[in-house]
Write an enzyme that holds these catalytic residues in place. Structure first.
Site, short mmCIF file in Angstrom:
data_model
loop_
_atom_site.label_atom_id
_atom_site.label_comp_id
_atom_site.label_asym_id
_atom_site.label_seq_id
_atom_site.Cartn_x
_atom_site.Cartn_y
_atom_site.Cartn_z
N LYS A 67 53.14 23.05 67.42
CA LYS A 67 54.42 23.48 67.20
C LYS A 67 54.99 24.55 67.84
O LYS A 67 56.33 24.93 67.94
CB LYS A 67 54.56 23.48 65.66
CG LYS A 67 54.23 22.35 64.86
CD LYS A 67 54.36 22.37 63.36
CE LYS A 67 54.06 21.15 62.65
NZ LYS A 67 54.26 21.29 61.40
N ASP A 103 60.15 20.84 58.84
CA ASP A 103 59.21 21.06 57.55
C ASP A 103 59.66 21.74 56.30
O ASP A 103 59.57 21.20 55.22
CB ASP A 103 58.22 21.97 58.18
CG ASP A 103 57.43 20.98 59.11
OD1 ASP A 103 57.14 19.90 58.90
OD2 ASP A 103 56.53 21.55 60.00
#
Ligand code: ATR
Length: 280
Positions: A67, A103
Site C-alpha cells: 500500500k 479502508d
C-alpha cells in the site's frame, strides 16, 4: 481469456476474497469485468503494475505489503490517502495512476452503517501503527471518537503516527508494556498483523470497558484470538473485519464504476462461509 481490466495486487494474495466480491458487485450492477488476483512481492510490484496497465488494466486494489508503494506510484492521491500515507485503490487516469484509500471509509461504514454503532466520544485504543492502523486512526478521529491512545510493539512507530496526525490533546501514545495501566476503553481496534501471522497478543482484560466495542481489522481465523479475548473480557460487541473488507471493496467499485453496490447480500454470503467465533 481476455486480459484483466481490474486486479488486486498483494503478497500473499491467493486467499483474497476481493475477486469474488468484485465479481458479485459486477453481476449485481450488470457490469462485465475481469478482476483477478496478482501475487507480487514488493520488488516486482512496479514492473507488474506497468505490465497490467499496458495490457488493459483500468483499476487495481492493493493490499499487504504494497500500500505504501502504491502511494508512491500514484501521480495524484486523494486527501484521505495522503493523510493515511497509503493507497489501496488505483485508478487509471490519462496514462497515470490516481490513488485512493477506501479502508477508512470501509471501516466506518461497517461500524456505523451495518452495525448501527455511535462512535462519538468513545475512548479508543488502537493496537498497531502500520498502514492499516494509519487509515483506521484518521477515519475514527474523523468519525468523532474521543481520546485516541495508540500502542505499538515498536513505540517509535506509534509516536510517528501520532506526530503525523498532529492532534496532541486528543491523540496519545503509550508503551505496550504499560497496557495494564491505561484504564478501560469504549472502543478497541486491533490493527496489528499478529493474528495473520498466527501469533497471540497477551492483552489485559481490564482494557475492556463495560459494553465496549472490540474490532479486529483482519477477518476469519486471523481474528479468532482477539475476538475470543474480547468476549472473555466482557465486550459488548466483538467483530472481525469482514464487513470492512466488503465495504472498502464497495467504495473502490463506486470509484471505478460510478455506482455503489448493495453490500449486504455479498457480506451475508461470505459471513455464512467464513468461520467466526461471534459477530455480536
Ligand atoms: P499493516 O499494513 O497490516 O498495518 P504493517 O505495516 O506490517 O502491516 O504493520 C503491522 C503491525 O502489526 C505493526 O504495528 C506491528 O508492530 P511493529 O511496528 O512493532 O512491527 C504489529 N504487529 C505484528 N505482529 C505483532 C505482534 N506479535 N505483537 C504486537 N504487534 C504486532
Amino acid at each position: 481469456m481476455t486480459s484483466p481490466d481490474y486486479a488486486v495486487f498483494g503478497h500473499p494474495i491467493s486467499h483474497s476474497l476481493s475477486p469474488r466480491i468484485h465479481a458479485a458487485f459486477g453481476k449485481q450492477a450488470g457490469i462485465a469485468l475481469n478482476y483477478i488476483a496478482i501475487d507480487v512481492p514488493a520488488e516486482s510490484f512496479a514492473a507488474s503494475l506497468a505490465r497490467f496497465a499496458n495490457e488493459s488494466g483500468r483499476g487495481a486494489n492493493v493490499t499487504l505489503p504494497l500500500k505504501q508503494d502504491a502511494f508512491r506510484f500514484s501521480a495524484d492521491v486523494s486527501d484521505f490517502a495522503r493523510r493515511a500515507g497509503a493507497v489501496n485503490t488505483l485508478t487509471r487516469v490519462d496514462s497515470t495512476w490516481r490513488g485512493d484509500n477506501t479502508d477508512g471509509a470501509g471501516l466506518i461504514r461497517d461500524l456505523t452503517g451495518r452495525h448501527g454503532l455511535d462512535l462519538r466520544a468513545r475512548r479508543t485504543l488502537l493496537l498497531g501503527a502500520g498502514g492499516a492502523a494509519r487509515a483506521a486512526a484518521h477515519a475514527l478521529l474523523d468519525a468523532g471518537i474521543g481520546e485516541l491512545v495508540i500502542v505499538n510493539r515498536s513505540p517509535e512507530r506509534a509516536d510517528a503516527l501520532a506526530d503525523s496526525i498532529g492532534l496532541p490533546k486528543r491523540v496519545h501514545t503509550r508503551y505496550w508494556n504499560d497496557l495494564a495501566d491505561l484504564g478501560s476503553f469504549d472502543l478497541i481496534v486491533n490493527a496489528t498483523s499478529a493474528g495473520v501471522a498466527r501469533e497471540t497478543l497477551a492483552l489485559p482484560f481490564g482494557l475492556v470497558a463495560p459494553r465496549a466495542l472490540c474490532y479486529d481489522l483482519s477477518y476469519g481465523v486471523a481474528a479468532f484470538g482477539f475476538v475470543a479475548w474480547a468476549r472473555a473480557a466482557g465486550a459488548g460487541k466483538a467483530l472481525d473485519g469482514l464487513g470492512m473488507l466488503v465495504e472498502q471493496a464497495a467504495e473502490s467499485f463506486a470509484i471505478w464504476h460510478g455506482t455503489r453496490p448493495d453490500t449486504d447480500p455479498v457480506h451475508d454470503q461470505l459471513r455464512g462461509e467464513l468461520p467466526l467465533l461471534a459477530t455480536d
